[in-house]
Design an enzyme around this catalytic site. Structure first.
Site, PDB file in Angstrom:
ATOM      1  N   GLY A  56       0.832  -1.193   0.000  1.00 46.49           N
ATOM      2  CA  GLY A  56       0.000   0.000   0.000  1.00 46.49           C
ATOM      3  C   GLY A  56       0.869   1.247   0.000  1.00 46.49           C
ATOM      4  N   CYS A  83       5.455  -5.768   1.539  1.00 42.45           N
ATOM      5  CA  CYS A  83       5.782  -4.333   1.617  1.00 42.45           C
ATOM      6  C   CYS A  83       5.057  -3.671   2.792  1.00 42.45           C
ATOM      7  CB  CYS A  83       5.490  -3.648   0.287  1.00 42.45           C
ATOM      8  SG  CYS A  83       6.740  -4.051  -0.955  1.00 42.45           S
ATOM      9  N   TYR A  84       4.033  -2.842   2.547  1.00 41.70           N
ATOM     10  CA  TYR A  84       3.312  -2.214   3.656  1.00 41.70           C
ATOM     11  C   TYR A  84       2.772  -3.287   4.598  1.00 41.70           C
ATOM     12  CZ  TYR A  84      -0.301   0.358   6.220  1.00 41.70           C
ATOM     13  OH  TYR A  84      -1.093   0.899   7.209  1.00 41.70           O
ATOM     14  N   HIS A 172       8.001  -6.847  -3.946  1.00 47.27           N
ATOM     15  CA  HIS A 172       6.779  -7.371  -4.570  1.00 47.27           C
ATOM     16  C   HIS A 172       7.062  -8.670  -5.324  1.00 47.27           C
ATOM     17  CE1 HIS A 172       4.055  -4.010  -3.744  1.00 47.27           C
ATOM     18  NE2 HIS A 172       5.105  -3.231  -3.892  1.00 47.27           N
ATOM     19  N   GLU A 174       4.898 -10.562  -6.550  1.00 46.97           N
ATOM     20  CA  GLU A 174       3.813 -10.804  -7.503  1.00 46.97           C
ATOM     21  C   GLU A 174       4.055 -10.208  -8.883  1.00 46.97           C
ATOM     22  OE1 GLU A 174       2.553  -7.033  -5.236  1.00 46.97           O
ATOM     23  OE2 GLU A 174       3.732  -8.842  -4.902  1.00 46.97           O
ATOM     24  N   ASP A 230     -16.963 -12.966 -22.311  1.00 44.20           N
ATOM     25  CA  ASP A 230     -17.583 -13.112 -20.992  1.00 44.20           C
ATOM     26  C   ASP A 230     -19.034 -13.580 -21.085  1.00 44.20           C
ATOM     27  OD1 ASP A 230     -15.158 -12.047 -20.272  1.00 44.20           O
ATOM     28  OD2 ASP A 230     -15.933 -10.026 -19.959  1.00 44.20           O
ATOM     29  N   LYS A 373     -10.079 -12.778 -16.409  1.00 43.36           N
ATOM     30  CA  LYS A 373     -10.303 -12.994 -17.842  1.00 43.36           C
ATOM     31  C   LYS A 373      -9.636 -14.272 -18.353  1.00 43.36           C
ATOM     32  CE  LYS A 373     -11.920 -10.637 -21.442  1.00 43.36           C
ATOM     33  NZ  LYS A 373     -13.272 -10.096 -21.457  1.00 43.36           N
TER      34      LYS A 373
END
Length: 517
Positions: A56, A83-84, A172, A174, A230, A373
């Site tokens: 964050g 992180c945060y 991070h 990710e 979708d 997606k």
């Protein structure tokens, strides 16, 4: 679907929170994003196998910053702070968090001090590249914690509790800029949380079909088809559950890609045998759009007209219709507003046609609302949908109206449809379609001077857009081979009457958006 093996992600405002969720899902473990305000009773009832605290933009010392109940660390559930999230763990358990003086942003060299648990497979003393983004840092780990890694600007770049399954990283894992980040996340999921990789397309289809069948019972349902991935997958999923008691309604508003209506009719009526109602509303939409230039006014008029046309068509299906199927995806749920009350900044504006009136006598069925997606495409393949449906690029609900800058009329629609069809045809011929997240042509509200043969022309300008992306949240412009781009431009100017200039958009998102309006 109530998945028994699930990870809880608490969102503290990071732009990368969805990426954490994607990495967990890619490891075939189900996860959901929730606000950090979820209390301990709710978390216990949710029964996650693990908890991830996202990053964050805040400092733990700022006023009114998002926080969580420190009791979360006493639940016996493995926790990973990012992180945060790591700084908050340290702050709430007695560690020392300070401003680093020099913000660490970008690639950083991480030295692994303990090559086990979170860093299993790395080896003590080894180094790896990570992506850092922080101003504060954990200066001193709490007494019961062990330092696992360090970097130049972060003496405590990763740590773990000595007795409890609590871990934190000051980078991070990710993002793609942390090359071995996926290994770190999988170590947390499988070594620490002992999760099972049971979140698969087949598993999802089996459970969702059963749930839809139980919920709808013997009643009928309707689904608004758009021709996109979708709504097509949502319809196919519900069709597998209730068969011909599903009626699909396709509204042709005249703002579709070339051949779209015929494609939908062929796929859903001829190939799948679904009950399909096609409504030709082209005249009504063109009348509503006459002379309108403002993009938001276009959206408003298209949305309202679509609702009126769809509701009228729904009346003709029968009185026993009790459900409305929509292709809502997980990003729609967590991006349209801050994630379930969480603090993330919205970074995606949706381009869908406006919602139906709240007083409609139908209950919503949203079978895809847990999926990203790429997962929707996997489910489509599991259901046997044709590849030309499953692999389709995203298309905005208001259609070509938001790709025609300025007023919309039949002539300008025809020009854009032809240019766009040539563009997509050449991309497919070059074998590039699947490398691109989204490609489309835009008709600009300007004319330019040109020469065709011995004649001076003053004609339209078409802009081409193509981007690469994982999920549409951020995107980079696609680097076309010059010969392909040149061939596309030549064909458009030669074959589309009224166009004498083609330009290519090299803007990334941010600062631009993917669509032009």
């Amino acid at each position: 679907m109530r998945e028994s093996q699930r990870v809880l992600i608490l969102d503290f405002g990071s732009q990368f929170t969805q990426l954490i969720a994607r990495r967990v899902r890619e490891a075939h473990v189900f996860c959901e994003i929730h606000p950090p305000t979820r209390d301990l009773a709710w978390i216990r009832a949710y029964q996650p196998v693990g908890i991830i605290l996202s990053g964050g933009p805040n400092s733990v010392y700022d006023d009114g910053v998002p926080t969580t109940d420190a009791g979360i660390f006493d639940l016996g559930i493995p926790v990973l702070g990012v992180c945060y999230g790591m700084q908050l763990m340290a702050h709430l358990t007695g560690g020392e968090v300070k401003n680093s003086g020099e913000r660490e942003y970008g690639r950083a060299d991480l030295e692994i001090l303990a090559g086990d648990d979170l860093f299993a497979g790395f080896g003590a003393g080894s180094r790896t590249t990570v992506w850092a983004s922080h101003g504060d840092r954990v200066e001193v780990a709490p007494g019961a914690w062990k330092v696992l890694a360090r970097s130049t600007n972060a003496p405590v770049a990763a740590f773990r509790h000595l007795e409890r399954p609590l871990f934190g990283v000051q980078f991070h894992p990710e993002v793609v800029h942390t090359p071995r980040g996926g290994e770190i996340i999988q170590n947390f999921l499988f070594r620490i949380c002992r999760a099972r990789p049971s979140w698969t397309a087949g598993h999802f289809v089996e459970n969702t079909v059963r749930e839809v069948r139980e919920r709808v019972g013997e009643r009928r349902a309707i689904c608004g088809l758009s021709g996109g991935v979708d709504s097509a997958v949502a319809a196919a999923l519900v069709y597998r559950a209730i068969g011909t008691r599903l009626t699909c309604i396709f509204v042709d508003h005249g703002l579709l890609r070339a051949g779209e209506r015929e494609h939908v009719e062929r796929t859903f009526k001829a190939e799948l045998g679904a009950d399909l109602v096609v409504v030709d509303a082209r005249k009504a939409f063109l009348e509503k759009l006459a002379g309108v230039e403002d993009p938001e006014e276009k959206r408003r008029r298209i949305g309202h007209t679509f609702i009126d046309v769809f509701e009228e068509a729904a009346k003709g299906v029968g009185e026993d219709v009790g459900f409305l199927v929509q292709g809502t995806l997980y990003p729609d749920v967590i991006e349209s507003v801050s994630p379930r009350g969480g603090p993330s900044v919205t970074i995606k504006t949706h381009h869908n046609v406006g919602g139906l009136r709240p007083d409609l006598p139908f209950a919503l069925v949203e079978p895809l609302r847990e999926l990203f997606k790429d997962e929707v495409r996997q489910v489509g393949r599991e259901l046997g949908l044709p590849e030309d449906i499953v692999r389709r690029h995203p298309f905005p609900g208001p259609g070509l109206a938001v790709r025609i800058l300025g007023p919309v009329d039949a002539e300008r629609i025809a020009v854009l449809q032809k240019a766009d069809a040539i563009y997509l045809e050449e991309i497919r011929e070059a074998g590039l379609y699947d490398q691109i997240w989204q490609a489309f042509a835009v008709l600009l509200p300007v004319r330019s001077v040109g020469v065709m043969g011995d004649f001076r022309t003053y004609a339209n300008v078409v802009a081409l857009r193509a981007v690469t992306s994982l999920d549409g949240m951020t995107a980079d412009w696609y680097h076309f081979p010059h010969d392909v781009l040149g061939r596309i431009a030549t064909r458009i100017t030669n074959e589309v009457k009224g166009v004498n200039r083609v330009v290519y958009d090299v803007s990334s998102k941010p600062p631009a958006t993917i669509e032009w309006e």
